[in-house]
Write an enzyme that holds these catalytic residues in place. Structure first.
Site, PDB file in Angstrom:
ATOM      1  N   GLU A   1       0.838  -1.213   0.000  1.00 41.68           N
ATOM      2  CA  GLU A   1       0.000   0.000   0.000  1.00 41.68           C
ATOM      3  C   GLU A   1       0.872   1.263   0.000  1.00 41.68           C
ATOM      4  O   GLU A   1       0.413   2.334   0.396  1.00 41.68           O
ATOM      5  CB  GLU A   1      -0.917   0.040   1.248  1.00 41.68           C
TER       6      GLU A   1
ATOM      7  N   HIS B   1      -2.589   1.710   8.736  1.00 39.70           N
ATOM      8  CA  HIS B   1      -3.692   0.908   8.189  1.00 39.70           C
ATOM      9  C   HIS B   1      -3.830  -0.352   9.031  1.00 39.70           C
ATOM     10  O   HIS B   1      -2.836  -1.004   9.344  1.00 39.70           O
ATOM     11  CB  HIS B   1      -3.400   0.564   6.724  1.00 39.70           C
TER      12      HIS B   1
ATOM     13  N   HIS C   1      -6.802  -3.717  10.407  1.00 44.42           N
ATOM     14  CA  HIS C   1      -7.974  -4.545  10.092  1.00 44.42           C
ATOM     15  C   HIS C   1      -8.796  -4.757  11.370  1.00 44.42           C
ATOM     16  O   HIS C   1      -8.798  -5.850  11.929  1.00 44.42           O
ATOM     17  CB  HIS C   1      -7.530  -5.913   9.536  1.00 44.42           C
TER      18      HIS C   1
ATOM     19  N   GLU D   1     -16.643   9.998  24.011  1.00 44.75           N
ATOM     20  CA  GLU D   1     -15.415  10.713  23.653  1.00 44.75           C
ATOM     21  C   GLU D   1     -14.902  10.433  22.238  1.00 44.75           C
ATOM     22  O   GLU D   1     -13.853  10.940  21.847  1.00 44.75           O
ATOM     23  CB  GLU D   1     -14.346  10.457  24.731  1.00 44.75           C
TER      24      GLU D   1
ATOM     25  N   HIS E   1     -12.629  -4.433   4.634  1.00 45.04           N
ATOM     26  CA  HIS E   1     -11.167  -4.554   4.649  1.00 45.04           C
ATOM     27  C   HIS E   1     -10.558  -3.953   5.920  1.00 45.04           C
ATOM     28  O   HIS E   1      -9.853  -4.621   6.637  1.00 45.04           O
ATOM     29  CB  HIS E   1     -10.610  -3.871   3.377  1.00 45.04           C
TER      30      HIS E   1
HETATM   31  P1  13P Z   1       1.350  -5.450   3.106  1.00 50.41           P
HETATM   32  O1  13P Z   1       1.876  -6.670   3.826  1.00 50.41           O
HETATM   33  O2  13P Z   1       1.883  -5.365   1.707  1.00 50.41           O
HETATM   34  O3  13P Z   1       1.616  -4.189   3.885  1.00 50.41           O
HETATM   35  O4  13P Z   1      -0.224  -5.618   2.955  1.00 50.41           O
HETATM   36  C1  13P Z   1      -1.040  -5.738   4.069  1.00 50.41           C
HETATM   37  C2  13P Z   1      -2.388  -5.155   3.881  1.00 50.41           C
HETATM   38  O5  13P Z   1      -3.140  -5.075   4.846  1.00 50.41           O
HETATM   39  C3  13P Z   1      -2.811  -4.666   2.540  1.00 50.41           C
HETATM   40  O6  13P Z   1      -4.004  -3.951   2.622  1.00 50.41           O
HETATM   41 ZN    ZN Z   2      -5.140  -4.306   4.571  1.00 49.35          ZN
END
Ligand code: 13P
Ligand code: ZN
Length: 271
Positions: free
Chosen positions: A113, A137, A139, A167, A208
């Site tokens: 990413e 980023h 999950h 909050e 995602h």
């Molecule tokens: P990478 O291991 O390439 O960082 O990918 C993980 C991911 O969550 C892609 O959205």
């Molecule tokens: Zn991801």
């Protein structure tokens, strides 16, 4: 290790331990200050002869800047055990079209990413007048679950997150952006995330995860942590099957922001 690397590692470890970053799920990058760059250069030694790698994108606004980034396919769980194998420091060239790995990222390139991260840094550097340095980023499970049963609209998610925990509005008074499902690592995902980051510091990627920015590791991680906690309360309320008897009113949300001198995004409030 230099403090900035320790701080980056801590965010990765916390993300793994809180269940935000399973396996190689998620990634992070940090735009370094000059002072941090000098410390890392002295303490870690930079390999100036490593090859320039051409990128698919051009980031003129980041020419010459240094970034810490997680590696593609690297496990957040392993970052603290092997920072040099899991992370790296890269510099963008003067044209803004290539990067060079100066330290770390052994046998790996930057996260898949990376395009999203760099383009997001361009947008947030300008929008925050240089303040925002972290892109993270993750999950997070409750927020992802929400994307299956909620309209994929900024208004809906902003209000649900604001109203589920008093909050939460403090960390995203501007609200939260929401994107439909897009291919991970794609240019479309990068482009549409950047569009949302012009107005927001947190963007939901349907089914995602979440992409957040902040001025420091505490700021960005705290934003992600708070959004996910609020999403988990929202999902618990729905799962209880009970009628909602009361919640936080728009007026109360405004009062919270007024008290802190924050400006709530009134466009997202429904009166
Ligand atoms: P990478 O291991 O390439 O960082 O990918 C993980 C991911 O969550 C892609 O959205
Ligand atoms: Zn991801």
């Amino acid at each position: 290790m230099p403090k900035v690397i320790d701080d980056f590692v801590r965010m990765c470890s916390d993300g793994y331990r809180l269940g935000f970053n399973e396996a190689n799920g998620g990634n992070a990058s940090y735009r370094m200050t000059e002072e941090e760059t000098d410390i890392c250069k002295n303490e870690l030694g930079f390999d100036r002869k490593s090859p320039l790698v051409k990128m698919n994108t051009e980031v003129k606004a980041l020419a010459g800047e240094y970034f810490i980034t997680t590696g593609a396919g690297r496990l957040m769980r392993n970052v603290e055990l092997d920072p040099e194998g899991s992370l790296g420091i890269v510099q963008i060239d003067e044209a803004g079209s290539s990067y060079r790995i100066l330290w770390g990222l052994k046998d790996a390139g930057p996260t898949s990413e990376f395009e999203t991260h760099l383009l997001s840094h361009c947008v947030r550097k300008e929008a925050s007048h240089g303040q925002d340095r972290v892109m993270y980023h993750l999950h997070p499970e409750s927020l992802i679950a929400m994307t299956y049963i909620s309209p994929l609209e900024d208004e809906f998610f902003s209000r649900a997150i604001w109203r589920s925990m008093t909050e939460a509005v403090m960390v995203i008074p501007e609200g939260i952006g929401v994107l439909k499902w897009l291919v991970p690592g794609s240019s479309d995902l990068a482009r549409m995330t950047c569009k949302k980051l012009e107005d927001y510091r947190a963007v939901v990627w349907a089914h995602h995860g979440l992409f957040v920015t902040g001025s420091s590791f505490d700021d960005a991680f705290g934003r992600a942590h708070t959004i996910e906690k609020s999403a988990s309360i929202y999902m618990k309320i729905l799962s209880s099957g009970r009628e909602i008897l009361q919640d936080i009113s728009d007026d109360s949300l405004k009062k919270i922001c007024d008290k802190l001198g924050l400006k709530i995004n009134e466009e997202l409030l429904n009166g």
